[in-house]
Design a protein around this motif. Structure first.
Motif, PDB file in Angstrom:
ATOM      1  N   ASP A 131     -10.648  -1.894  24.301  1.00 39.68           N
ATOM      2  CA  ASP A 131      -9.612  -2.846  23.920  1.00 39.68           C
ATOM      3  C   ASP A 131     -10.098  -4.284  24.123  1.00 39.68           C
ATOM      4  O   ASP A 131      -9.876  -5.163  23.281  1.00 39.68           O
ATOM      5  CB  ASP A 131      -8.362  -2.588  24.757  1.00 39.68           C
ATOM      6  CG  ASP A 131      -7.157  -3.385  24.264  1.00 39.68           C
ATOM      7  OD1 ASP A 131      -7.196  -3.903  23.128  1.00 39.68           O
ATOM      8  OD2 ASP A 131      -6.175  -3.497  25.014  1.00 39.68           O
ATOM      9  N   THR A 135      -7.553  -3.316  18.755  1.00 40.52           N
ATOM     10  CA  THR A 135      -6.886  -3.711  19.994  1.00 40.52           C
ATOM     11  C   THR A 135      -5.566  -2.956  20.152  1.00 40.52           C
ATOM     12  O   THR A 135      -5.056  -2.369  19.200  1.00 40.52           O
ATOM     13  CB  THR A 135      -6.617  -5.227  20.018  1.00 40.52           C
ATOM     14  OG1 THR A 135      -5.791  -5.578  18.899  1.00 40.52           O
ATOM     15  CG2 THR A 135      -7.919  -6.008  19.946  1.00 40.52           C
ATOM     16  N   VAL A 136      -5.030  -3.002  21.363  1.00 38.54           N
ATOM     17  CA  VAL A 136      -3.816  -2.247  21.703  1.00 38.54           C
ATOM     18  C   VAL A 136      -2.714  -3.218  22.131  1.00 38.54           C
ATOM     19  O   VAL A 136      -2.961  -4.104  22.967  1.00 38.54           O
ATOM     20  CB  VAL A 136      -4.101  -1.259  22.846  1.00 38.54           C
ATOM     21  CG1 VAL A 136      -2.830  -0.487  23.225  1.00 38.54           C
ATOM     22  CG2 VAL A 136      -5.217  -0.309  22.465  1.00 38.54           C
ATOM     23  N   TRP A 166       0.177  -0.304  26.415  1.00 40.13           N
ATOM     24  CA  TRP A 166      -0.529  -0.164  27.681  1.00 40.13           C
ATOM     25  C   TRP A 166       0.447   0.028  28.837  1.00 40.13           C
ATOM     26  O   TRP A 166       0.120   0.711  29.820  1.00 40.13           O
ATOM     27  CB  TRP A 166      -1.395  -1.389  27.951  1.00 40.13           C
ATOM     28  CG  TRP A 166      -2.777  -1.294  27.396  1.00 40.13           C
ATOM     29  CD1 TRP A 166      -3.367  -2.109  26.481  1.00 40.13           C
ATOM     30  CD2 TRP A 166      -3.750  -0.305  27.740  1.00 40.13           C
ATOM     31  NE1 TRP A 166      -4.645  -1.690  26.226  1.00 40.13           N
ATOM     32  CE2 TRP A 166      -4.916  -0.596  26.987  1.00 40.13           C
ATOM     33  CE3 TRP A 166      -3.757   0.792  28.599  1.00 40.13           C
ATOM     34  CZ2 TRP A 166      -6.069   0.184  27.075  1.00 40.13           C
ATOM     35  CZ3 TRP A 166      -4.909   1.566  28.690  1.00 40.13           C
ATOM     36  CH2 TRP A 166      -6.048   1.256  27.937  1.00 40.13           C
ATOM     37  N   PHE A 226      -5.119   3.687  20.112  1.00 36.69           N
ATOM     38  CA  PHE A 226      -5.849   3.015  19.036  1.00 36.69           C
ATOM     39  C   PHE A 226      -5.523   3.562  17.649  1.00 36.69           C
ATOM     40  O   PHE A 226      -6.155   3.179  16.667  1.00 36.69           O
ATOM     41  CB  PHE A 226      -7.358   3.124  19.292  1.00 36.69           C
ATOM     42  CG  PHE A 226      -7.817   2.381  20.514  1.00 36.69           C
ATOM     43  CD1 PHE A 226      -8.130   1.032  20.451  1.00 36.69           C
ATOM     44  CD2 PHE A 226      -7.909   3.025  21.733  1.00 36.69           C
ATOM     45  CE1 PHE A 226      -8.543   0.339  21.576  1.00 36.69           C
ATOM     46  CE2 PHE A 226      -8.316   2.338  22.871  1.00 36.69           C
ATOM     47  CZ  PHE A 226      -8.634   0.994  22.788  1.00 36.69           C
ATOM     48  N   GLN A 254      -7.608  -7.226  30.092  1.00 35.26           N
ATOM     49  CA  GLN A 254      -8.218  -5.909  29.944  1.00 35.26           C
ATOM     50  C   GLN A 254      -9.558  -5.733  30.650  1.00 35.26           C
ATOM     51  O   GLN A 254      -9.778  -4.705  31.322  1.00 35.26           O
ATOM     52  CB  GLN A 254      -8.350  -5.542  28.458  1.00 35.26           C
ATOM     53  CG  GLN A 254      -7.070  -5.121  27.796  1.00 35.26           C
ATOM     54  CD  GLN A 254      -6.271  -6.306  27.269  1.00 35.26           C
ATOM     55  OE1 GLN A 254      -6.540  -7.456  27.603  1.00 35.26           O
ATOM     56  NE2 GLN A 254      -5.288  -6.043  26.426  1.00 35.26           N
TER      57      GLN A 254
END
Length: 296
Positions: free
Chosen positions: A183, A130-131, A136, A247, A200
């Protein structure tokens, strides 16, 4: 797991290629036949069995791509998805009953070798599932600014350069859509509810729809020869960048850079030539309209 994600990405690329060829075939038949009494051209398409098969195949390929992203790095899955162009050549040769010439076969081989060599040299690996939202934030701002700039620049260009620039913007949108989807799917270990209670997946749908609209503008701006290489290569290369930046995937550079650039040059040359093939872009001419239609 990596082998599985590559296999899924290849199947997704094959599905996209098949959908593209089938829907092109339906569009060609509608365009050359009598106009539908109601609803116009689009109504004629949705009543074609071939077009419906293409739409269904596109949905299946989307699921396969999502599974590939859930099981493998973005910087591998999206470059592998660029094989769609090669699969389009193969499927087109079957559907349109026309074999590619020798030069096109060499271009096919060049693209395959260039892609394989680049991935082998770069050897993307690792990464997180995940980010963070902060990552983002700056990525979204940068991507939005870049796409806006490409669109503004395209307004001042002639047909072929405009198509190439818009193709780059389209590729940017699709690579970001894939990153958002990956994500979202990274939260699957926490349950399916964890996926749909985050922003997301909805952002992915929004960016994906906007990218699809931009694709239609791109295809109308100029020939496929101008736009397809930018879309194919832009999606693959930007996905590698997003994989590393978002990532934390690792890509080998150093002494390999020269050979990676050479592999990309071979890949680009093959891509440009394949985009010129009527089996990839326009419907090839055949002897007799009736003979062509009798196949369906």
């Amino acid at each position: 797991m990596l082998a599985l994600s590559i296999l899924l990405a290849l199947l997704a690329a094959l599905g996209n290629a098949g959908a593209s060829v089938l829907q092109r075939r339906a569009a060609a038949d509608v365009g050359s036949g009598p106009s539908p009494a109601r609803g116009g051209w689009m109504a004629g398409l949705v009543h074609r069995r071939v077009w419906l098969w293409g739409a269904g195949l596109l949905a299946v390929s989307g699921i396969l791509q999502a599974l590939a992203l859930a099981t493998g790095p973005l910087s591998i899955v999206q470059p592998v998805m660029s094989t769609e162009l090669m699969f389009t050549l193969v499927v087109g040769s079957v559907v349109f009953h026309r074999s590619p010439d020798t030069a096109t076969r060499w271009a096919f081989a060049a693209m395959a070798v260039g892609l394989a060599a680049f991935l082998a040299l770069a050897d993307p690996s690792g990464g997180r599932d995940t980010v963070p939202a902060a990552d983002w934030l700056w990525t979204g701002a940068g991507v939005g600014l870049f796409v806006t700039l490409m669109i503004v620049v395209s307004l001042r260009l002639s047909s072929a350069p405009r198509a190439a620039v818009l193709g780059t913007a389209t590729a940017t949108g699709f690579s970001c859509t894939a990153a958002l989807l990956k994500d979202a799917l990274g939260r699957l270990p926490d349950g399916i509810g964890a996926v749909f209670t985050t922003w997301q997946p909805y952002a992915a749908m929004g960016v994906g729809l906007a990218s699809f609209f931009l694709l239609q503008v791109t295809l109308r701006a100029g020939t496929l020869v101008a736009s397809q290489p930018a879309m194919t290569l832009g999606d693959a290369l930007l996905s590698v960048v997003l994989g590393v930046a978002l990532f934390a995937e690792k890509v080998h550079l150093g002494w390999r850079v020269v050979f990676e650039i050479l592999a990309l040059a071979i890949l680009t040359a093959g891509c440009v030539h394949l985009a010129r093939s009527p089996l990839v872009g326009e419907e090839p001419e055949e002897n007799g309209e009736g003979e062509r239609r009798s196949k369906w």
